[in-house]
Design a protein around this motif. Structure first.
Motif, PDB file in Angstrom:
ATOM      1  N   TYR A   1       0.834  -1.211   0.000  1.00  0.00           N
ATOM      2  CA  TYR A   1       0.000   0.000   0.000  1.00  0.00           C
ATOM      3  C   TYR A   1       0.866   1.257   0.000  1.00  0.00           C
ATOM      4  O   TYR A   1       2.099   1.185   0.175  1.00  0.00           O
ATOM      5  CB  TYR A   1      -0.932   0.012   1.217  1.00  0.00           C
ATOM      6  N   CYS A   2       0.201   2.397  -0.178  1.00  0.00           N
ATOM      7  CA  CYS A   2       0.890   3.690  -0.212  1.00  0.00           C
ATOM      8  C   CYS A   2       1.015   4.250   1.202  1.00  0.00           C
ATOM      9  O   CYS A   2       0.011   4.401   1.913  1.00  0.00           O
ATOM     10  CB  CYS A   2       0.131   4.674  -1.098  1.00  0.00           C
ATOM     11  N   SER A   3       2.227   4.584   1.596  1.00  0.00           N
ATOM     12  CA  SER A   3       2.468   5.094   2.947  1.00  0.00           C
ATOM     13  C   SER A   3       1.832   6.460   3.172  1.00  0.00           C
ATOM     14  O   SER A   3       1.628   6.881   4.316  1.00  0.00           O
ATOM     15  CB  SER A   3       3.976   5.191   3.209  1.00  0.00           C
ATOM     16  N   GLY A   4       1.492   7.165   2.096  1.00  0.00           N
ATOM     17  CA  GLY A   4       0.913   8.492   2.221  1.00  0.00           C
ATOM     18  C   GLY A   4      -0.596   8.495   2.392  1.00  0.00           C
ATOM     19  O   GLY A   4      -1.195   9.563   2.512  1.00  0.00           O
ATOM     20  N   GLU A   5      -1.215   7.313   2.426  1.00  0.00           N
ATOM     21  CA  GLU A   5      -2.665   7.232   2.582  1.00  0.00           C
ATOM     22  C   GLU A   5      -3.011   6.642   3.950  1.00  0.00           C
ATOM     23  O   GLU A   5      -2.871   5.432   4.174  1.00  0.00           O
ATOM     24  CB  GLU A   5      -3.272   6.388   1.457  1.00  0.00           C
ATOM     25  N   PRO A   6      -3.443   7.497   4.893  1.00  0.00           N
ATOM     26  CA  PRO A   6      -3.697   7.024   6.266  1.00  0.00           C
ATOM     27  C   PRO A   6      -4.734   5.918   6.356  1.00  0.00           C
ATOM     28  O   PRO A   6      -4.631   5.042   7.217  1.00  0.00           O
ATOM     29  CB  PRO A   6      -4.159   8.293   6.995  1.00  0.00           C
ATOM     30  N   ASN A   7      -5.730   5.935   5.474  1.00  0.00           N
ATOM     31  CA  ASN A   7      -6.738   4.874   5.532  1.00  0.00           C
ATOM     32  C   ASN A   7      -6.184   3.529   5.079  1.00  0.00           C
ATOM     33  O   ASN A   7      -6.650   2.476   5.514  1.00  0.00           O
ATOM     34  CB  ASN A   7      -7.961   5.249   4.694  1.00  0.00           C
ATOM     35  N   SER A   8      -5.179   3.553   4.213  1.00  0.00           N
ATOM     36  CA  SER A   8      -4.522   2.301   3.823  1.00  0.00           C
ATOM     37  C   SER A   8      -3.727   1.746   5.000  1.00  0.00           C
ATOM     38  O   SER A   8      -3.718   0.533   5.249  1.00  0.00           O
ATOM     39  CB  SER A   8      -3.602   2.544   2.623  1.00  0.00           C
ATOM     40  N   LYS A   9      -3.066   2.633   5.732  1.00  0.00           N
ATOM     41  CA  LYS A   9      -2.322   2.224   6.926  1.00  0.00           C
ATOM     42  C   LYS A   9      -3.276   1.636   7.963  1.00  0.00           C
ATOM     43  O   LYS A   9      -2.971   0.614   8.597  1.00  0.00           O
ATOM     44  CB  LYS A   9      -1.576   3.428   7.498  1.00  0.00           C
ATOM     45  N   TYR A  10      -4.440   2.260   8.114  1.00  0.00           N
ATOM     46  CA  TYR A  10      -5.447   1.755   9.044  1.00  0.00           C
ATOM     47  C   TYR A  10      -5.856   0.328   8.666  1.00  0.00           C
ATOM     48  O   TYR A  10      -5.946  -0.558   9.528  1.00  0.00           O
ATOM     49  CB  TYR A  10      -6.668   2.668   9.032  1.00  0.00           C
ATOM     50  N   GLN A  11      -6.108   0.099   7.389  1.00  0.00           N
ATOM     51  CA  GLN A  11      -6.509  -1.236   6.937  1.00  0.00           C
ATOM     52  C   GLN A  11      -5.395  -2.258   7.144  1.00  0.00           C
ATOM     53  O   GLN A  11      -5.648  -3.394   7.552  1.00  0.00           O
ATOM     54  CB  GLN A  11      -6.904  -1.193   5.458  1.00  0.00           C
ATOM     55  N   ALA A  12      -4.163  -1.840   6.856  1.00  0.00           N
ATOM     56  CA  ALA A  12      -3.026  -2.755   7.034  1.00  0.00           C
ATOM     57  C   ALA A  12      -2.879  -3.146   8.501  1.00  0.00           C
ATOM     58  O   ALA A  12      -2.674  -4.335   8.827  1.00  0.00           O
ATOM     59  CB  ALA A  12      -1.745  -2.097   6.525  1.00  0.00           C
TER      60      ALA A  12
ATOM     61  N   TYR B   1      -4.555 -16.711  10.959  1.00  0.00           N
ATOM     62  CA  TYR B   1      -4.656 -17.878  10.078  1.00  0.00           C
ATOM     63  C   TYR B   1      -3.317 -18.613   9.956  1.00  0.00           C
ATOM     64  O   TYR B   1      -3.236 -19.637   9.257  1.00  0.00           O
ATOM     65  CB  TYR B   1      -5.131 -17.446   8.685  1.00  0.00           C
ATOM     66  N   GLY B   2      -2.275 -18.076  10.583  1.00  0.00           N
ATOM     67  CA  GLY B   2      -0.981 -18.738  10.562  1.00  0.00           C
ATOM     68  C   GLY B   2       0.010 -18.177   9.559  1.00  0.00           C
ATOM     69  O   GLY B   2       1.123 -18.714   9.413  1.00  0.00           O
ATOM     70  N   TYR B   3      -0.352 -17.099   8.861  1.00  0.00           N
ATOM     71  CA  TYR B   3       0.557 -16.511   7.877  1.00  0.00           C
ATOM     72  C   TYR B   3       1.626 -15.641   8.565  1.00  0.00           C
ATOM     73  O   TYR B   3       1.363 -15.022   9.592  1.00  0.00           O
ATOM     74  CB  TYR B   3      -0.200 -15.626   6.880  1.00  0.00           C
ATOM     75  N   THR B   4       2.797 -15.608   7.950  1.00  0.00           N
ATOM     76  CA  THR B   4       3.801 -14.612   8.306  1.00  0.00           C
ATOM     77  C   THR B   4       3.549 -13.397   7.406  1.00  0.00           C
ATOM     78  O   THR B   4       3.561 -13.511   6.179  1.00  0.00           O
ATOM     79  CB  THR B   4       5.220 -15.137   8.077  1.00  0.00           C
ATOM     80  N   VAL B   5       3.280 -12.242   8.006  1.00  0.00           N
ATOM     81  CA  VAL B   5       2.816 -11.077   7.259  1.00  0.00           C
ATOM     82  C   VAL B   5       3.860  -9.958   7.291  1.00  0.00           C
ATOM     83  O   VAL B   5       4.376  -9.600   8.349  1.00  0.00           O
ATOM     84  CB  VAL B   5       1.480 -10.551   7.823  1.00  0.00           C
ATOM     85  N   THR B   6       4.157  -9.413   6.114  1.00  0.00           N
ATOM     86  CA  THR B   6       5.107  -8.310   5.980  1.00  0.00           C
ATOM     87  C   THR B   6       4.457  -7.168   5.221  1.00  0.00           C
ATOM     88  O   THR B   6       3.756  -7.402   4.230  1.00  0.00           O
ATOM     89  CB  THR B   6       6.368  -8.762   5.225  1.00  0.00           C
ATOM     90  N   GLU B   7       4.680  -5.941   5.681  1.00  0.00           N
ATOM     91  CA  GLU B   7       4.136  -4.768   4.990  1.00  0.00           C
ATOM     92  C   GLU B   7       5.169  -4.211   4.011  1.00  0.00           C
ATOM     93  O   GLU B   7       6.354  -4.125   4.321  1.00  0.00           O
ATOM     94  CB  GLU B   7       3.743  -3.684   6.003  1.00  0.00           C
TER      95      GLU B   7
END
Length: 334
Positions: free
Chosen positions: A181-192, A202-208
């Motif tokens: 996602y785009c770091s400049g969009e606060p709502n994207s950060k919220y979703q992440a 679910y057991g996933y290893t998650v990276t942003e």
């Protein structure tokens, strides 16, 4: 002689009375015209529309908004529509001009447009759409469902637990997931931030993986595709406008993408749990009518959410990646 003069006076009086009678008639015939009041012209409204960037989701929301008000107000509404081409600073210029022009209402499409409108005026009603989380966008603490400001609108947030479920349903054997996602969009950060622990559950290893703007979308996507098995992209406007660039990288790498909305999925995703942006735009138009015509107080109007969500898939990308989706998914465009 006196008799002649008397006779002449009598004749003159008769003519005078006749003349008076002739002037009285037009006055009587004019009376109905004086009592007929002219028809009152319908009130007209000017609405400024600030849309952050052009892409299918935001375009659909704007169209829905305009369609609703056109149906409700006809020719008495005028739209001044401006597109900021993805630049937040341009949103500010647009909204400041709307405030200077004293438009009757501002419709802000996407978070940067909303933030610009909020800074431009505290008096003109502002309705927003395509906003994931108003509390995040406006830095409101103790969220109660209304802003308490001259702002309300609709949200494009689909249930993030449902998005995580879609990803797990299609890729249960995967071990690693990247959130792009785009770091400049606060709502994207919220979703992440919200979906990351759900995916980890679910057991996933998650990276942003974040990109600053469209210039580094391809390089960041390439890095992500080299390190994870599946990508998730939230409702991110920069990603939506760069979907083709993302697809060129991810498809060649064989990495599937679960998208936060239909527009991104149509450009680079395999599946999504999506709302109708047209519908939330239309609902925003109905809210505008209540404010403009019925005097509703925008500060007490609750934020509205999409009433339904649909599991959709991109048939072409699924075929290219040899992915079979369950029967309850609907192909985009059908």
């Amino acid at each position: 002689m006196k008799k002649i003069l008397a006779l002449l006076c009598a004749v003159l009086m008769i003519f005078a009375l006749a003349a008076c009678g002739q002037t009285a008639a037009p006055a009587e015939s004019a009376a109905p015209a004086e009592s007929a009041a002219p028809a009152e012209a319908p009130e007209s409204f000017t609405i400024g529309i600030c849309q952050l960037v052009q892409h299918p989701a935001l375009d659909a929301a704007t169209q829905g908004f305009k369609d609703a008000l056109t149906e409700l107000l006809g020719d008495s509404v005028t739209f001044v529509e401006q597109n900021a081409s993805g630049d937040a600073a341009t949103c500010s210029v647009i909204c400041n001009q709307f405030a200077s022009d004293e438009v009757d209402l501002i419709m802000a499409n996407a978070t940067a447009a909303l933030q610009a409108a909020a800074s431009a005026t505290a008096d003109i009603p502002v309705l927003a759409t395509s906003i994931t989380d108003y509390a995040t966008a406006l830095s409101i603490e103790g969220w109660t469902g209304t802003t308490g400001m001259n702002i309300s609108g609709t949200s494009d947030l689909a249930p993030l637990d449902g998005q995580a479920q879609v990803l797990n349903e299609l890729f249960p054997e995967a071990k690693t997931v990247g959130i792009l996602y785009c770091s400049g969009e606060p709502n994207s950060k919220y979703q992440a931030d919200t979906i990351k622990p759900m995916l980890e559950g679910y057991g996933y290893t998650v990276t942003e993986y974040t990109f600053a703007d469209s210039n580094d979308v391809s390089s960041v996507t390439a890095t992500a595709c080299s390190e994870v098995e599946v990508l998730y992209i939230p409702t991110d406007n920069t990603a939506a406008s760069c979907a083709e660039a993302i697809n060129n990288v991810a498809l060649n790498a064989g990495v599937p993408i679960i998208a936060g909305e239909e527009g991104i999925c149509a450009g680079c995703g395999v599946a999504t749990l999506s709302i109708s942006y047209y519908d939330i735009g239309y609902a925003t138009g109905e809210m505008a009518y209540e404010i403009l015509v019925n005097g509703a107080d925008v500060s007490t109007m609750e934020i509205k959410y999409a009433p339904q969500f649909t599991k959709e898939y991109n048939a072409a990308i699924c075929e290219a990646l040899q992915i079979t989706v369950p029967e309850d998914y609907v192909a985009i465009g059908e």
